[in-house]
Design an enzyme around this catalytic site. Sequence first.
Site, PDB file in Angstrom:
ATOM      1  N   SER A  51       7.771 -45.717   2.640  1.00 22.58           N
ATOM      2  CA  SER A  51       7.184 -44.696   3.513  1.00 22.58           C
ATOM      3  C   SER A  51       7.642 -43.276   3.236  1.00 22.58           C
ATOM      4  CB  SER A  51       7.467 -45.045   4.981  1.00 22.58           C
ATOM      5  OG  SER A  51       6.713 -46.175   5.367  1.00 22.58           O
ATOM      6  N   LYS A  81       8.924 -36.169  12.151  1.00 19.16           N
ATOM      7  CA  LYS A  81       8.059 -37.344  12.089  1.00 19.16           C
ATOM      8  C   LYS A  81       7.915 -37.950  13.480  1.00 19.16           C
ATOM      9  CE  LYS A  81       7.452 -41.728   9.604  1.00 19.16           C
ATOM     10  NZ  LYS A  81       7.962 -42.619   8.550  1.00 19.16           N
ATOM     11  N   SER A 139       4.375 -44.260   5.547  1.00 18.78           N
ATOM     12  CA  SER A 139       4.070 -43.823   6.897  1.00 18.78           C
ATOM     13  C   SER A 139       4.433 -42.351   7.157  1.00 18.78           C
ATOM     14  CB  SER A 139       4.813 -44.710   7.898  1.00 18.78           C
ATOM     15  OG  SER A 139       6.217 -44.574   7.770  1.00 18.78           O
TER      16      SER A 139
END
Length: 462
Positions: A177, A78, A153
């Site tokens: 997220s 990520k 996210s």
Amino acid sequence: MTVDSSARKQLAALRRSEISARELLDLHLDRIADRNPELNAVVSLDPERARAAAAAADEAQAAGGPLGPLHGLPFAFKDTHAVAGWPTTYGSPLFADHVPEQDELIVERVRRAGVVVIGRTNVPEFAAGSHTFNRVFGLTRNPIDPRRSAGGSSGGAACALAAGMVPLADGSDMAGSLRNPASFCGVVGLRPSLGRVPEWPLYNQWETTSVGGPMARNVGDLALLLSVMAGPDPRAPQALGDPGSTFASAQPVSLAGRRVAVSVDLGGAFAVDHEVAAAVQSSAAALTGAGATVTAEHPALDEADEVFRTLRAWHFQAKFGALLAANPDAFKPSLEANIRAGEHLSGADVARAYRLRTQLSERMRLFFREHDLLVLPAAQVPPFPADQEYPSHINGEPVGDYLAWMRAAYYVTATGCPAVSLPFARTADGLPIGIQIVAAHGRDAFLLGAAAAVEELVRGEF
């Protein structure tokens, strides 16, 4: 064996030398070349660097030395997790050229497990908001319907997983997220108990709203990645003491006799799309059929909204306030507003939020003395159109702001309990719907076993 095979099957093929790390990498790079131009899930891709790492992985296996539990698997971190020597942009133009010198702890552990790093997965700006777009790399689209959001996210991570571009993915979760994009993309995401996956370095080691965690295409793979991420570390004073190996296998637990509370909206605490509500309600029948004692009950989490919004604004102002002051035009409006909300908080406001959060934690402890599991929506809506920042309405009623449609996730955040988002149903248009299964703090292993059992109930149907 294909890129859509489970991570465990891919690892088994690597160990038996049925496929090399280089060949496995090339399969994934082919899938990325096919799907990523439309979906935009993997960013900062570096095929040549990845090929060199895959060759080194093959050589290490040929030499007969000890191999990590993820040895040879392609992996994209990520883009909010610092990876030494790789671009880490946080989705912000301010960090478009940022290359860290040191891995953060979650990256350190996954790299030590033997992965072949191929790039990064896309994020919203500074991971704020559950829709993945930014001014550095652009928009990530839903792999089932590219006209829709992949969530966020960890949207790039969930999309890449669902599209077969990576076999496992890391993420983080403050307002959902890990859970929201898992629901939107039809994969599994775990927000672990506070302290289960330690983080370092942090500007504030005592901040307790955001956690790192794993994503996968099934619960068994999720447990494997959690086993790599979890465990104590002296640099993280709040880390729980259970070793990561505790979570390496997620064997389904029997649901017979388990006390399960199912709630669509926590007693009207938030709006839920009709199709999502129907999916959550249908889980009650499935669980009852498996022998569980299911009741329509829920804990009272009335204070969770104030707790979460106060602590999020306080955290954002502390972390980004100086950066916003120096770069007033560099933040998206919704994030700027969230940071500025923290400017008006007093010490008494923050103290009240922690006092209320303590009450929530105690209430959940007592609730889980009478119940084994709590089932909620993972996301209040199905994937919404990708050209919206957030859904404007739920069942025809206005949403309010970019946080209000995530209450099903962030109310659980405020309790500190572990929660897993598990694919459970589809809308009439074929879009994924996940349910959120919550357990008492610290019972991550039990939660994974329960999730594996529920996964068996819907296998072949989802």
